[in-house]
Motif scaffolding. Sequence first.
Motif, PDB file in Angstrom:
ATOM      1  N   THR A  24      -5.852   1.177   6.359  1.00 17.60           N
ATOM      2  CA  THR A  24      -6.222   1.946   7.544  1.00 17.60           C
ATOM      3  C   THR A  24      -5.158   1.687   8.591  1.00 17.60           C
ATOM      4  O   THR A  24      -5.031   0.576   9.112  1.00 17.60           O
ATOM      5  CB  THR A  24      -7.599   1.544   8.070  1.00 17.60           C
ATOM      6  OG1 THR A  24      -8.583   1.820   7.066  1.00 17.60           O
ATOM      7  CG2 THR A  24      -7.936   2.314   9.328  1.00 17.60           C
TER       8      THR A  24
ATOM      9  N   ASN B 105     -11.121  -0.068   0.063  1.00 20.24           N
ATOM     10  CA  ASN B 105     -10.263   0.538  -0.955  1.00 20.24           C
ATOM     11  C   ASN B 105      -8.938  -0.219  -0.936  1.00 20.24           C
ATOM     12  O   ASN B 105      -8.119  -0.020  -0.028  1.00 20.24           O
ATOM     13  CB  ASN B 105     -10.024   2.015  -0.656  1.00 20.24           C
ATOM     14  CG  ASN B 105      -9.086   2.668  -1.665  1.00 20.24           C
ATOM     15  OD1 ASN B 105      -8.618   2.032  -2.612  1.00 20.24           O
ATOM     16  ND2 ASN B 105      -8.797   3.950  -1.464  1.00 20.24           N
TER      17      ASN B 105
ATOM     18  N   ASP C  92      -0.367  10.271   2.259  1.00 24.66           N
ATOM     19  CA  ASP C  92       0.418   9.811   1.112  1.00 24.66           C
ATOM     20  C   ASP C  92       1.801   9.468   1.647  1.00 24.66           C
ATOM     21  O   ASP C  92       2.570  10.360   2.016  1.00 24.66           O
ATOM     22  CB  ASP C  92       0.497  10.896   0.049  1.00 24.66           C
ATOM     23  CG  ASP C  92       1.298  10.450  -1.179  1.00 24.66           C
ATOM     24  OD1 ASP C  92       1.735   9.281  -1.212  1.00 24.66           O
ATOM     25  OD2 ASP C  92       1.482  11.275  -2.090  1.00 24.66           O
TER      26      ASP C  92
ATOM     27  N   TRP D 164       0.861  -1.188   0.000  1.00 25.79           N
ATOM     28  CA  TRP D 164       0.000   0.000   0.000  1.00 25.79           C
ATOM     29  C   TRP D 164       0.892   1.233   0.000  1.00 25.79           C
ATOM     30  O   TRP D 164       1.914   1.274   0.695  1.00 25.79           O
ATOM     31  CB  TRP D 164      -0.900   0.039   1.232  1.00 25.79           C
ATOM     32  CG  TRP D 164      -1.850  -1.102   1.341  1.00 25.79           C
ATOM     33  CD1 TRP D 164      -3.120  -1.188   0.835  1.00 25.79           C
ATOM     34  CD2 TRP D 164      -1.612  -2.352   2.014  1.00 25.79           C
ATOM     35  NE1 TRP D 164      -3.683  -2.394   1.143  1.00 25.79           N
ATOM     36  CE2 TRP D 164      -2.789  -3.141   1.866  1.00 25.79           C
ATOM     37  CE3 TRP D 164      -0.539  -2.891   2.723  1.00 25.79           C
ATOM     38  CZ2 TRP D 164      -2.898  -4.410   2.399  1.00 25.79           C
ATOM     39  CZ3 TRP D 164      -0.647  -4.165   3.258  1.00 25.79           C
ATOM     40  CH2 TRP D 164      -1.819  -4.906   3.093  1.00 25.79           C
TER      41      TRP D 164
ATOM     42  N   LYS E 286      -6.259   0.109  -2.357  1.00 29.20           N
ATOM     43  CA  LYS E 286      -5.047   0.912  -2.513  1.00 29.20           C
ATOM     44  C   LYS E 286      -4.662   1.642  -1.232  1.00 29.20           C
ATOM     45  O   LYS E 286      -3.601   2.281  -1.183  1.00 29.20           O
ATOM     46  CB  LYS E 286      -5.239   1.929  -3.642  1.00 29.20           C
ATOM     47  CG  LYS E 286      -5.449   1.303  -5.016  1.00 29.20           C
ATOM     48  CD  LYS E 286      -5.582   2.362  -6.079  1.00 29.20           C
ATOM     49  CE  LYS E 286      -5.779   1.733  -7.463  1.00 29.20           C
ATOM     50  NZ  LYS E 286      -5.912   2.771  -8.516  1.00 29.20           N
ATOM     51  N   GLU E 287      -5.516   1.547  -0.201  1.00 26.69           N
ATOM     52  CA  GLU E 287      -5.271   2.325   1.009  1.00 26.69           C
ATOM     53  C   GLU E 287      -5.438   1.454   2.248  1.00 26.69           C
ATOM     54  O   GLU E 287      -6.461   0.791   2.433  1.00 26.69           O
ATOM     55  CB  GLU E 287      -6.219   3.518   1.076  1.00 26.69           C
ATOM     56  CG  GLU E 287      -6.017   4.402   2.292  1.00 26.69           C
ATOM     57  CD  GLU E 287      -6.933   5.602   2.265  1.00 26.69           C
ATOM     58  OE1 GLU E 287      -6.459   6.701   1.917  1.00 26.69           O
ATOM     59  OE2 GLU E 287      -8.130   5.429   2.560  1.00 26.69           O
TER      60      GLU E 287
ATOM     61  N   ASN F 151      -6.025  11.211   5.346  1.00 28.22           N
ATOM     62  CA  ASN F 151      -5.400  10.324   4.370  1.00 28.22           C
ATOM     63  C   ASN F 151      -3.935  10.707   4.244  1.00 28.22           C
ATOM     64  O   ASN F 151      -3.619  11.884   4.040  1.00 28.22           O
ATOM     65  CB  ASN F 151      -6.080  10.440   3.007  1.00 28.22           C
ATOM     66  CG  ASN F 151      -7.516   9.998   3.047  1.00 28.22           C
ATOM     67  OD1 ASN F 151      -8.385  10.809   3.308  1.00 28.22           O
ATOM     68  ND2 ASN F 151      -7.771   8.731   2.795  1.00 28.22           N
TER      69      ASN F 151
ATOM     70  N   SER G 222      -0.704   4.339   0.326  1.00 28.35           N
ATOM     71  CA  SER G 222      -1.545   5.350   0.951  1.00 28.35           C
ATOM     72  C   SER G 222      -2.118   4.767   2.238  1.00 28.35           C
ATOM     73  O   SER G 222      -2.374   3.562   2.322  1.00 28.35           O
ATOM     74  CB  SER G 222      -2.689   5.756   0.008  1.00 28.35           C
ATOM     75  OG  SER G 222      -3.540   6.704   0.613  1.00 28.35           O
ATOM     76  N   ALA G 223      -2.271   5.615   3.239  1.00 34.77           N
ATOM     77  CA  ALA G 223      -2.744   5.137   4.537  1.00 34.77           C
ATOM     78  C   ALA G 223      -3.766   6.100   5.128  1.00 34.77           C
ATOM     79  O   ALA G 223      -3.766   7.300   4.826  1.00 34.77           O
ATOM     80  CB  ALA G 223      -1.576   4.955   5.500  1.00 34.77           C
ATOM     81  N   TRP G 224      -4.619   5.556   5.978  1.00 31.56           N
ATOM     82  CA  TRP G 224      -5.656   6.328   6.647  1.00 31.56           C
ATOM     83  C   TRP G 224      -5.381   6.301   8.140  1.00 31.56           C
ATOM     84  O   TRP G 224      -5.199   5.244   8.733  1.00 31.56           O
ATOM     85  CB  TRP G 224      -7.025   5.724   6.339  1.00 31.56           C
ATOM     86  CG  TRP G 224      -8.184   6.305   7.082  1.00 31.56           C
ATOM     87  CD1 TRP G 224      -8.761   5.833   8.210  1.00 31.56           C
ATOM     88  CD2 TRP G 224      -8.932   7.476   6.736  1.00 31.56           C
ATOM     89  NE1 TRP G 224      -9.811   6.622   8.603  1.00 31.56           N
ATOM     90  CE2 TRP G 224      -9.935   7.645   7.714  1.00 31.56           C
ATOM     91  CE3 TRP G 224      -8.845   8.396   5.688  1.00 31.56           C
ATOM     92  CZ2 TRP G 224     -10.849   8.695   7.668  1.00 31.56           C
ATOM     93  CZ3 TRP G 224      -9.758   9.442   5.647  1.00 31.56           C
ATOM     94  CH2 TRP G 224     -10.745   9.582   6.619  1.00 31.56           C
TER      95      TRP G 224
END
Length: 219
Positions: free
Chosen positions: A181, A176, A81, A66, A178-179, A79, A68-70
């Motif tokens: 958590t 998602n 990057d 991944w 691509k992201e 969010n 991207s992270a939340w």
Amino acid sequence: MKHYHYIFIGSGLAALMTAYKMLQSGNFKDKNILLVDASSKKANDRTWCFWQKENTIWEAVISKKWDSAWFANENFKRNLDINPYEYCKISGIDFYSFVFDALSKETNITFLNEKVTNINELDTHVYVSTENAEFTCDQVLNSIWNRNTLTQQSKFRVLQQHFIGWHIQSSESVFNPKEATFMDFSVAQKGNTRFMYVLPFSEKEALLEYHLVFGTSFR
């Protein structure tokens, strides 16, 4: 009673990474090494994740990445990057297979699937026994959890961390892929430190992990 230069008690992440790095260094070709564990490490019993900036030796066994992270808590959501880094996942069984395959090619490394029953540190060597064998060695690297070591001391406060995870599939597209958590602290803390991970593999499949950290003082 066979003598080894090094005996690893337990063959989890710490032991296998250490043995693998010893192998890679080329400085232990003349040392006899024994890894002892009651488990044969044939099951996919856990998941490891790590950060990387560029491809590493683990590329062949990384099952998901991944970029991207939340992040969230009760009052904040964002969010992230994480470029140029990637968050990478390795399944336990893939890690075990990768490392054991490399170690098994070395004639100076031996594996034993037995439970360790005794460790005795003597003046000149260490004595180790299993259910069916006895050994001596110069040094032991012990990964076995020993509660007595902690309960018999009161100088240090002990932080304990527990993990539990669920591999889930949904009937609808809710994730998602691509992201990830990463550290969702919006769950009830209940006087400790608690957070969730959601590591999505597809829109309908993910690994949910619940983490709990708490301090214990043995008095």
